[in-house]
Write a protein that holds these residues in place. Structure first.
Motif, short mmCIF file in Angstrom:
data_model
loop_
_atom_site.label_atom_id
_atom_site.label_comp_id
_atom_site.label_asym_id
_atom_site.label_seq_id
_atom_site.Cartn_x
_atom_site.Cartn_y
_atom_site.Cartn_z
N ARG A 102 6.05 -5.15 4.01
CA ARG A 102 5.30 -4.69 5.19
C ARG A 102 5.45 -3.19 5.39
NH1 ARG A 102 7.35 -3.73 9.97
NH2 ARG A 102 9.14 -5.14 9.70
N LEU A 103 6.66 -2.68 5.25
CA LEU A 103 6.88 -1.24 5.42
C LEU A 103 6.08 -0.42 4.41
CD1 LEU A 103 10.75 -1.19 6.04
CD2 LEU A 103 8.94 -0.81 7.74
N LEU A 104 6.01 -0.92 3.18
CA LEU A 104 5.23 -0.21 2.16
C LEU A 104 3.74 -0.26 2.48
CD1 LEU A 104 7.08 -1.32 -1.10
CD2 LEU A 104 7.39 0.77 0.22
N ALA A 105 3.25 -1.42 2.84
CA ALA A 105 1.82 -1.56 3.15
C ALA A 105 1.44 -0.67 4.33
CB ALA A 105 1.49 -3.02 3.45
N GLU A 106 2.33 -0.56 5.31
CA GLU A 106 2.04 0.27 6.48
C GLU A 106 1.96 1.75 6.13
OE1 GLU A 106 4.20 -2.58 9.87
OE2 GLU A 106 5.21 -0.78 9.12
N ARG A 107 2.65 2.16 5.08
CA ARG A 107 2.67 3.57 4.69
C ARG A 107 1.72 3.90 3.56
NH1 ARG A 107 6.57 1.78 7.23
NH2 ARG A 107 7.85 3.06 8.62
N ALA A 108 1.20 2.90 2.90
CA ALA A 108 0.30 3.12 1.78
C ALA A 108 -1.10 3.47 2.30
CB ALA A 108 0.22 1.88 0.91
N PRO A 109 -1.86 4.22 1.52
CA PRO A 109 -3.22 4.58 1.95
C PRO A 109 -4.18 3.41 1.79
CG PRO A 109 -2.81 5.41 -0.25
CD PRO A 109 -1.51 4.82 0.21
N GLY A 110 -5.29 3.49 2.51
CA GLY A 110 -6.36 2.52 2.33
C GLY A 110 -5.94 1.09 2.61
N GLU A 111 -6.45 0.17 1.79
CA GLU A 111 -6.21 -1.26 2.00
C GLU A 111 -5.28 -1.82 0.92
OE1 GLU A 111 -10.14 -2.93 2.12
OE2 GLU A 111 -10.44 -2.32 4.21
N LEU A 112 -4.20 -1.09 0.67
CA LEU A 112 -3.16 -1.57 -0.25
C LEU A 112 -2.16 -2.36 0.59
CD1 LEU A 112 -2.67 1.71 -2.33
CD2 LEU A 112 -3.91 -0.35 -3.04
N ASN A 113 -2.45 -3.62 0.81
CA ASN A 113 -1.74 -4.40 1.83
C ASN A 113 -0.81 -5.47 1.28
OD1 ASN A 113 -2.75 -3.14 4.21
ND2 ASN A 113 -4.73 -4.12 3.83
N GLN A 114 -0.79 -5.68 -0.03
CA GLN A 114 0.12 -6.68 -0.59
C GLN A 114 0.94 -6.05 -1.70
OE1 GLN A 114 -1.07 -10.71 -1.23
NE2 GLN A 114 -2.80 -10.59 0.20
N VAL A 115 2.13 -6.60 -1.92
CA VAL A 115 3.07 -6.05 -2.89
C VAL A 115 3.55 -7.15 -3.82
CG1 VAL A 115 5.24 -4.81 -3.23
CG2 VAL A 115 3.87 -4.36 -1.17
N PHE A 116 3.47 -6.87 -5.13
CA PHE A 116 4.11 -7.71 -6.13
C PHE A 116 5.34 -6.95 -6.61
CE2 PHE A 116 4.88 -8.96 -10.55
CZ PHE A 116 4.97 -10.34 -10.42
N PHE A 117 6.52 -7.50 -6.38
CA PHE A 117 7.75 -6.80 -6.74
C PHE A 117 8.14 -7.09 -8.18
CE2 PHE A 117 8.44 -6.92 -2.06
CZ PHE A 117 8.61 -5.56 -1.86
N THR A 118 8.63 -6.05 -8.84
CA THR A 118 9.10 -6.16 -10.22
C THR A 118 10.53 -5.61 -10.29
OG1 THR A 118 8.31 -3.96 -10.88
CG2 THR A 118 6.74 -5.80 -11.04
#
Length: 462
Positions: A102-118
């Motif tokens: 959530r913290l990453l999506a809130e700070r990312a530009p545009g509609e980058l709203n989901q994260v796949f972790f590696t």
């Protein structure tokens, strides 16, 4: 230090060295030709060996230690999470994993709203490419020659520099092109504007010749890292975005090295006013305290996998220990105004000093960068721009750069050198005093490079 303590230190050093040389297989190395320095500890922007020699870490290890060695809040975050829940598999929901996403999506530009972790940057790029191919139903990926995207199979195929040569599986679905590099322009450009225009024309020609319907996407380091700290000229990334939109391609921004404050932004694309479809990260997300990387995914691509399964996964995806450090990293960035201090130090301290070097050292062909990420390109002749050492130089031919690096180490600074460049990439928490001291050490070491200019051109040093 007492004699007893000194003896204990030397015994520890001998054991570390023996274990390493007998049992550790090192990356990118001929094992019999290396002599790794045993490191005893580190704090902030400094680390030290068992003999008490201290080094300013001007490479942030591998440009990952953004918050420095042994940051107390990051260490405490690991301890808290280990006491609470050391690990859980990725199929379960987990508090710190979800919070970090959530913290990453809130700070990312545009509609980058989901994260796949590696687990790191290479597999982040592997999965970004897999997502692009699955999303478009196409196979080819375009990548720049001057690039490094990781050491796994697909990431190595994407890589455009010499480390690919011995590892390339001959993947015809990866096509390389020339990105912008105004100082050594492949397009004979006379200005930044021409470099942008001609580089974009070249990229579009490659797409057309490869067949737009066969190309899934383009992957680009937002600022090229190891291969030169190449800051894109004005309009280039916007032009890439427009080309991707025109041909239905996925734009993948590789921010493994330059994300999380390295150039003074959460994500480097923010400095260039462009939004990719996928954005890969690692390194600075938690300074490598526990391995972590990931892919920020646009809503459009995420929707592709709403009703059909994404064909990929990792046992340690979103590991709680790693994510806990990531969450704390975001908090430290905001509590300590890290982005603001990086911009300030970059423009007020680093840029003026490197510009002075460009005037005072004949070996300095060009300086480029922003924030706390810079390259000093060294030449034998400032007029012909002949590099101080050849591209991918042999050990013998690389001697001038090795001498510069050795002078830095002897003066207490651990540098980042690559081919004919010295990079400036200290931890983002470095004090201004240490930053200036480190720059002064490099300044003095550059006199060695200047001596090769004098020998090569017959012109005396200034």
């Amino acid at each position: 230090m007492s004699t007893e303590t000194q003896n204990a230190q030397q015994a520890a050093k001998a054991q570390v060295k023996a274990d390493d040389r007998q049992h550790v297989f090192h990356s990118w190395s001929a094992q019999a030709k290396i002599d790794p320095l045993p490191v005893a500890g580190g704090s902030g922007s400094t680390f030290w060996d068992y003999d008490g020699n201290q080094y300013l870490d001007f490479s942030s290890q591998l440009v990952n230690l953004n918050l420095g060695h042994q940051h107390p809040r990051l260490v405490a975050a690991i301890k808290r999470q280990a006491d609470k829940l050391a690990t859980i598999q990725p199929a379960f929901a987990n508090d710190v994993r979800g919070e970090l996403a959530r913290l990453l999506a809130e700070r990312a530009p545009g509609e980058l709203n989901q994260v796949f972790f590696t687990n790191g940057g290479a597999d982040a790029n592997e999965h970004a490419v897999r997502m692009a191919r699955q999303h478009t139903g196409r196979r080819k990926i375009l990548a720049a020659y001057r690039s490094y995207h990781g050491g796994t199979t697909t990431a190595m195929s994407l890589t455009g520099e010499p480390r690919r040569w011995a590892n390339d599986p001959g993947d015809a679905s990866v096509v390389h092109f020339f990105g912008p590099y105004a100082y050594r322009s492949a397009f004979h450009a006379a200005s930044a504007e021409e470099e942008t225009q001609r580089a974009l024309e070249h990229l579009e020609s490659v797409i057309q010749l490869e067949g737009p319907g066969t190309v899934a996407g383009i992957i680009l380091e937002t600022v090229v890292g190891t291969n030169g700290v190449l800051v894109p000229p004005p309009g280039y990334l916007q032009g890439v975005r427009e080309i991707c939109d025109r041909y239905g391609l996925v734009y993948i921004a590789d921010e493994v090295m330059v994300g999380f404050g390295r150039i003074g932004e959460w994500f480097a694309v923010d400095a260039f006013d462009v939004v990719p479809d996928l954005l890969t990260f690692a390194k600075g997300i938690n300074s490598g305290y526990v391995p972590l990387g990931g892919v920020l995914i646009s809503d459009a691509i995420a929707a592709t996998f709403a009703e059909r399964a994404y064909p990929g996964g990792l046992t340690y995806s979103g590991h709680p220990l790693a994510c806990a450090v990531g969450v704390e990293t975001v908090r430290v960035f905001e509590d300590e105004a890290i982005l603001e201090r990086v911009r300030d130090l970059g423009e007020r301290v680093v840029r003026p000093e490197l510009e002075r070097w460009a005037q005072s050292h004949p070996s300095v062909g060009e300086i480029r960068g922003r924030g706390l990420f810079w390259a000093v390109e060294l030449v034998r002749d400032p007029q012909s721009r002949e590099p101080l050492v050849p591209f991918n130089a042999s050990a013998e031919a690389a001697a001038p750069m090795n001498e510069v690096a050795a002078a830095c180490k002897a003066a207490g600074l651990w540098p980042f050198t690559h081919f004919n460049r010295v990079h400036v990439a200290p931890p983002l928490v470095i004090s201004e005093q240490d930053l200036r001291r480190g720059l002064a050490i490099i300044d003095e070491a550059l006199t060695i490079a200047d001596s090769y200019v004098a020998a090569n051109t017959g012109r005396p040093q200034p």
